[in-house]
Design an enzyme around this catalytic site. Structure first.
Site, PDB file in Angstrom:
ATOM      1  N   HIS A 101       0.852  -1.192   0.000  1.00  0.00           N
ATOM      2  CA  HIS A 101       0.000   0.000   0.000  1.00  0.00           C
ATOM      3  C   HIS A 101       0.882   1.235   0.000  1.00  0.00           C
ATOM      4  O   HIS A 101       1.976   1.228   0.564  1.00  0.00           O
ATOM      5  CB  HIS A 101      -0.923   0.013   1.232  1.00  0.00           C
ATOM      6  CG  HIS A 101      -2.117   0.898   1.057  1.00  0.00           C
ATOM      7  ND1 HIS A 101      -3.274   0.483   0.443  1.00  0.00           N
ATOM      8  CD2 HIS A 101      -2.326   2.193   1.402  1.00  0.00           C
ATOM      9  CE1 HIS A 101      -4.146   1.471   0.424  1.00  0.00           C
ATOM     10  NE2 HIS A 101      -3.596   2.539   1.000  1.00  0.00           N
ATOM     11  N   ASP A 146     -13.908   2.708   7.068  1.00  0.00           N
ATOM     12  CA  ASP A 146     -12.897   3.395   6.267  1.00  0.00           C
ATOM     13  C   ASP A 146     -13.518   3.960   4.989  1.00  0.00           C
ATOM     14  O   ASP A 146     -13.198   5.083   4.587  1.00  0.00           O
ATOM     15  CB  ASP A 146     -11.712   2.481   5.917  1.00  0.00           C
ATOM     16  CG  ASP A 146     -10.654   3.242   5.104  1.00  0.00           C
ATOM     17  OD1 ASP A 146     -10.264   4.340   5.545  1.00  0.00           O
ATOM     18  OD2 ASP A 146     -10.255   2.766   4.039  1.00  0.00           O
ATOM     19  N   ARG A 202     -13.053  12.566   4.555  1.00  0.00           N
ATOM     20  CA  ARG A 202     -11.752  13.250   4.696  1.00  0.00           C
ATOM     21  C   ARG A 202     -11.349  13.910   3.389  1.00  0.00           C
ATOM     22  O   ARG A 202     -10.783  15.006   3.375  1.00  0.00           O
ATOM     23  CB  ARG A 202     -10.657  12.237   5.101  1.00  0.00           C
ATOM     24  CG  ARG A 202     -10.731  11.811   6.554  1.00  0.00           C
ATOM     25  CD  ARG A 202      -9.817  10.627   6.815  1.00  0.00           C
ATOM     26  NE  ARG A 202      -8.430  10.895   6.544  1.00  0.00           N
ATOM     27  CZ  ARG A 202      -7.568  10.008   6.002  1.00  0.00           C
ATOM     28  NH1 ARG A 202      -7.975   8.785   5.687  1.00  0.00           N
ATOM     29  NH2 ARG A 202      -6.321  10.331   5.795  1.00  0.00           N
ATOM     30  N   SER A 207      -6.814   4.434   8.528  1.00  0.00           N
ATOM     31  CA  SER A 207      -7.414   4.139   7.221  1.00  0.00           C
ATOM     32  C   SER A 207      -6.665   3.000   6.527  1.00  0.00           C
ATOM     33  O   SER A 207      -7.265   1.995   6.103  1.00  0.00           O
ATOM     34  CB  SER A 207      -7.357   5.415   6.365  1.00  0.00           C
ATOM     35  OG  SER A 207      -7.581   5.125   5.010  1.00  0.00           O
ATOM     36  N   LYS A 235      -7.964  -1.457   6.642  1.00  0.00           N
ATOM     37  CA  LYS A 235      -8.359  -2.265   5.471  1.00  0.00           C
ATOM     38  C   LYS A 235      -7.324  -3.325   5.132  1.00  0.00           C
ATOM     39  O   LYS A 235      -7.674  -4.404   4.671  1.00  0.00           O
ATOM     40  CB  LYS A 235      -8.754  -1.416   4.268  1.00  0.00           C
ATOM     41  CG  LYS A 235      -7.744  -0.454   3.737  1.00  0.00           C
ATOM     42  CD  LYS A 235      -8.369   0.346   2.579  1.00  0.00           C
ATOM     43  CE  LYS A 235      -7.477   1.475   2.129  1.00  0.00           C
ATOM     44  NZ  LYS A 235      -7.777   2.739   2.816  1.00  0.00           N
TER      45      LYS A 235
END
Ligand code: URA
Length: 425
Positions: free
Chosen positions: A82, A161, A168, A183, A187
């Protein structure tokens, strides 16, 4: 406790009790707490931060706002990559199929555009027919059969999320360590993975541009990974300029395809190999980066990585044969002096792309699949007066004009020699 009191407590620097945080977040997911109240809490967290324990609690609550995936039946290593978010960052599109072709399993939950940065899902959805809103049961089967899949947060998985991320994005509450950490990690942990590599962006296009702030974020991400039993490696990469030559929507998918066919830009390939290699080593498949790189480059060369991408896209309904990018409007931004490119305001470039249709200013904004830009020169390169710096394109002339205004002033040209470090560790 009343939501206003919870917000007031955070605003006075106090920690939020687990039960209060739980009722606030589950109330927001269920709809009994509205956007206005949640924005109040996000702002309070943005301004006053959270303790490590509050962050662990927030991650836990967000994970349990939905179901979790389970890959215990798979013998191979289940992992993911990520990124903190950047401009031109299409690495997920490359790394997921590349590592799946090497025998790893990647159940990737990706995000949409956030602030000035692009979203993997928005880019993928420019492929005709591609679907990211898949049930967990179908997604698990798909990952088991194909090795990789990319889906969105849905009402089934990490809905907290999904909702908080979208809020956001339009309330200026993105660049906050606790909010980014909760966040990303909620996930990723809900994916049921064993290991993770995180691309920590540093530089003018990063949410936290300085090395010091990026390090605080990275340390917290790692702590959360360890707390929840997920092996977490960190790679710091440069976001002082867009990654690759193309930034935007469909144009990034096309560049990712080039990378998977061995024709991608050097910077993007180097970042992808570095991140992928971390997971190869973490999984025990290889002993070092040299071995990983030789396996991974062979998989690109022999077509396996692209074939895996093609398979992943078609299993998720996408049709690469029908995929093109034909924007109606194009504009070239020209250098107004000769010299060396000194720096780029990459956040400003990102906001220009948002104006052109690559991101949302309001939650329900519809994006423009054709929008994007080609960056013809990079920091440290010589440029002449009259050369084309950027080619910008999209389907709406007015939006293009707005984007160009921002992007035009984003590059500084001078006389100093400049070196760029692409990967810091
Ligand atoms: N990626 C995410 O998923 N969340 C963030 O807050 C930032 C990047």
């Amino acid at each position: 406790m009343n939501p206003n009191d919870i917000i007031a407590d955070k605003n006075s620097g106090k920690s939020i009790r687990t039960s209060d945080l739980h009722s606030f977040i589950s109330g927001y997911v269920e709809g009994t707490i509205n956007d206005e109240k949640m924005t109040g809490l996000l702002r309070a967290i943005f301004d006053h931060g959270m303790t490590d324990d509050e962050i662990f609690t927030m991650v836990d609550i967000m994970i349990h706002s939905g179901k979790q995936m389970n890959f215990e039946h798979i013998d191979e290593y289940v992992c993911d990559k990520h990124s903190i978010g950047g401009v031109g960052d299409k690495t997920s599109l490359i790394i997921a199929p590349l590592l799946a072709s090497a025998g790893l399993y990647l159940p990737m939950i990706a995000g949409r555009s956030l602030g000035h940065t692009g979203g993997t899902l928005d880019k993928l959805e420019t492929i005709p027919g591609f679907r990211a809103d898949i049930s967990i049961a179908d997604f698990q089967t798909l990952v088991k059969n194909n090795g990789a899949g990319i889906m969105a947060q849905t009402s089934e998985i990490c809905p907290a999320d999904g909702k908080i991320y979208a809020l956001r994005d339009v309330t200026g509450t993105v660049a906050s360590v606790p909010l980014i950490v909760s966040s990303i990690m909620s996930k990723k942990i809900a994916e049921g993975i064993q290991g993770l590599v995180l691309d920590i962006k540093v530089g003018s296009g990063a949410f936290l541009p300085t090395v010091e702030k990026a390090k605080v974020l990275a340390d917290m991400l790692k702590k959360v990974g360890e707390h929840f039993g997920v092996k977490t490696d960190l790679v710091y990469t440069n976001m002082d300029q867009p990654l690759g030559n193309f930034s935007g929507m469909a144009c990034e998918v096309l560049e990712a395809i080039d990378c998977l066919k061995g024709k991608g830009p050097e910077d993007t390939m180097a970042v992808c190999l570095k991140l992928s290699s971390k997971l190869m080593i973490q999984s025990g498949k290889t002993k070092d980066e040299t071995e990983s790189n030789s396996i991974l480059t062979a998989l690109i060369k022999n077509g396996s990585a692209f074939d895996k991408f093609d398979e992943m896209i078609s299993i998720q309904g996408g049709d690469l044969n029908a995929f093109t990018n034909t924007p109606a409007f194009t504009h070239e931004i020209i250098a107004d002096k000769s010299g060396i490119i000194q720096s780029m305001d990459t956040t400003q470039i990102g906001w220009g792309l948002v104006d052109m249709g690559c991101g949302r200013k309001n939650k329900d904004d519809i994006l423009d699949a054709t929008a994007g830009l080609e960056c013809h020169y990079k920091i440290g390169e010589d440029i002449k007066n009259g050369d084309v710096l950027f080619t910008c394109f999209c389907d709406d002339g007015d939006k293009l004009k707005m984007g160009i205004e921002k992007i035009t002033d984003s590059v500084s040209i001078g006389t100093e020699k400049v070196d760029v470090t692409l990967i810091y560790n």
